[in-house]
Design a protein around this motif. Structure first.
Motif, short mmCIF file in Angstrom:
data_model
loop_
_atom_site.label_atom_id
_atom_site.label_comp_id
_atom_site.label_asym_id
_atom_site.label_seq_id
_atom_site.Cartn_x
_atom_site.Cartn_y
_atom_site.Cartn_z
N ASP A 105 5.74 4.96 -12.16
CA ASP A 105 4.51 4.36 -11.67
C ASP A 105 4.17 2.76 -12.45
N ARG A 119 7.30 6.34 -5.78
CA ARG A 119 7.69 7.43 -6.34
C ARG A 119 8.93 8.07 -5.55
N GLU A 120 8.79 8.07 -4.31
CA GLU A 120 10.03 8.91 -3.54
C GLU A 120 11.24 7.99 -3.77
N GLY A 155 3.00 7.07 -4.31
CA GLY A 155 3.47 6.96 -2.87
C GLY A 155 5.11 6.99 -2.87
N ARG A 156 5.27 5.96 -1.84
CA ARG A 156 6.71 5.71 -1.47
C ARG A 156 7.43 5.12 -2.65
N LYS A 192 2.72 1.82 -3.42
CA LYS A 192 1.63 1.95 -4.75
C LYS A 192 1.78 3.38 -5.24
N THR A 193 1.02 3.43 -6.61
CA THR A 193 1.20 4.42 -7.53
C THR A 193 1.16 5.86 -6.55
N HIS A 243 0.82 -1.07 -0.02
CA HIS A 243 0.15 0.14 -0.14
C HIS A 243 0.95 1.16 0.08
N ASP A 244 1.87 1.24 0.82
CA ASP A 244 2.82 2.31 0.92
C ASP A 244 3.49 2.45 -0.47
#
Length: 380
Positions: free
Chosen positions: A241, A216-217, A213-214, A210-211, A207-208
């Motif tokens: 993504d 991308r980080e 969120g983390r 997913k698109t 969940h963290d």
């Protein structure tokens, strides 16, 4: 002498021939690993690969005596060319039988296509961007390859030299024995740095990641830390993504270690990404296809880690935290998970031979260089 015919890939039959040529050429090679067929098809398809937003490409097949004798993809990455101030046409997916006329005709097709679009040099093997396979194998032919790197026969390099190409960059890969006890250099340093700089190793769930969120980080750190490395092309959020959705969500996130700064709202400052090796599993598939039973071979690796090898694919630490030794936190955590899962060896992804800061990390572990990939360049 038999004439070589070069055909642009324009229909589904030709695209299938382009994809199948690698599997046919390397089917009996004990060190080559079949690439995932669907992943190859996805990468080369404009409607699927987000890199086509800033790239254009043309694929070519070489025919000799009525049979496919080679293939190549010509690629212009406008974003990379603008960043590096080069007018470069890339070549990739470059495979051919041991016939100089075939390799020469294929690279001429790339050069002619690039020159018609204003390019002044030809270089490769490249992909569309740096998450694709890069480099031509020049050392380490007797080591089992991985799904993340190019494998080729020794004669490839001889063809490149004959055609006047020169070395532009080398990447090296290491095999590291997983230690029974984490080296004190990592464990002691990690504990000290965590306390002094308020850094922590952190695991994130699906969940963290997913698109948006983390995930991308993590890849924004990759963009920041790799931006000045040879030929690097910045990843867009659409590309990030796609990578997160296609790969990270399938990974065992115990093998993905992130480092956060607890004084800055748990800002991610570094990461290490590992996957269990799929090499042996892929060799048991039919040409990298998931059906009818290829999926089972891969599932055994993903779910139950039925392999003694783990692939250490990516490491990235923001420069200001690299100087603080955040890398030690990543290695300290990953080694503990490697031991827990019973991995015996870790194989690194390609690292630039000039990146002494990264290569020096392996001196604290039992390691050896097992492969070398080369990037070639020539004026058009």
């Amino acid at each position: 002498m038999t004439a070589i015919q070069i055909i642009p890939v324009e229909n589904s039959r030709q695209r299938k021939a382009f994809l199948n040529f690698f599997y046919d050429l390397y089917r009996d090679c004990p060190y080559a690993v079949p690439y995932l067929y669907l992943a190859e098809k996805f990468t080369l398809k404009p409607g699927s690969n987000p890199a086509f937003a800033f790239c254009e490409a043309r694929c070519f097949l070489a025919y000799k005596d009525g049979k496919v004798a080679g293939r190549v993809a010509a690629i212009i990455n406008r974003r990379a060319n603008e960043h590096w101030k080069r007018k470069m046409v890339r070549f990739g997916w470059f495979d051919f039988i041991d016939d100089p006329a075939v390799s020469e005709a294929l690279l001429k097709a790339v050069a002619d296509w690039g020159k018609a679009k204003g390019m002044t040099e030809i270089a490769g093997p490249f992909g569309f961007e740096d998450m694709d396979r890069e480099g031509m194998l020049v050392e380490g032919f007797d080591h089992l390859s991985t799904m993340y790197i190019n494998y080729n026969y020794p004669y490839y390099a001889k063809h490149m030299e004959r055609l006047g190409f020169e070395k532009d960059n080398d990447y090296v890969e290491y095999e590291i024995k997983v230690p029974e006890v984490t080296p004190e250099k990592f464990s002691r340093t990690a504990a000290l740095i965590e306390k002094r700089y308020h850094l922590e190793p952190r695991k994130f769930n699906y969940h963290d990641m997913k698109t948006g969120g983390r995930g991308r980080e993590l890849f924004h750190i990759l963009n920041a830390t790799y931006s000045n490395l040879y030929g690097y092309s910045q990843l867009s959020d659409d590309q990030i993504d796609t990578i997160v959705n296609n790969y990270i969500k399938l990974s065992d996130l115990n093998l993905v270690t992130c480092v956060v700064d607890t004084t800055k709202d748990d800002k991610m400052v570094g990461f290490g990404v590992s996957f269990p090796s799929f090499s042996e599993a892929l060799r048991k598939t039919h040409d990298g296809r998931l059906f009818p039973l290829g999926w089972w071979q891969l599932l055994k690796v993903m779910k139950w880690h039925k392999t003694p090898v783990v692939d250490l694919l990516l490491i990235g630490v923001l420069p200001e935290y690299r100087m603080k030794g955040a890398n030690a936190i990543i290695f300290n955590d990953l080694i503990s998970w490697y031991r827990r899962y019973g991995f015996k060896y870790a194989v690194t992804g390609p690292q630039m031979e000039t990146n002494k800061g990264v290569l020096s990390q392996w001196q604290y572990l039992e390691s050896e260089e097992i492969r070398r990939h080369r990037m070639y360049v020539r004026n058009i």
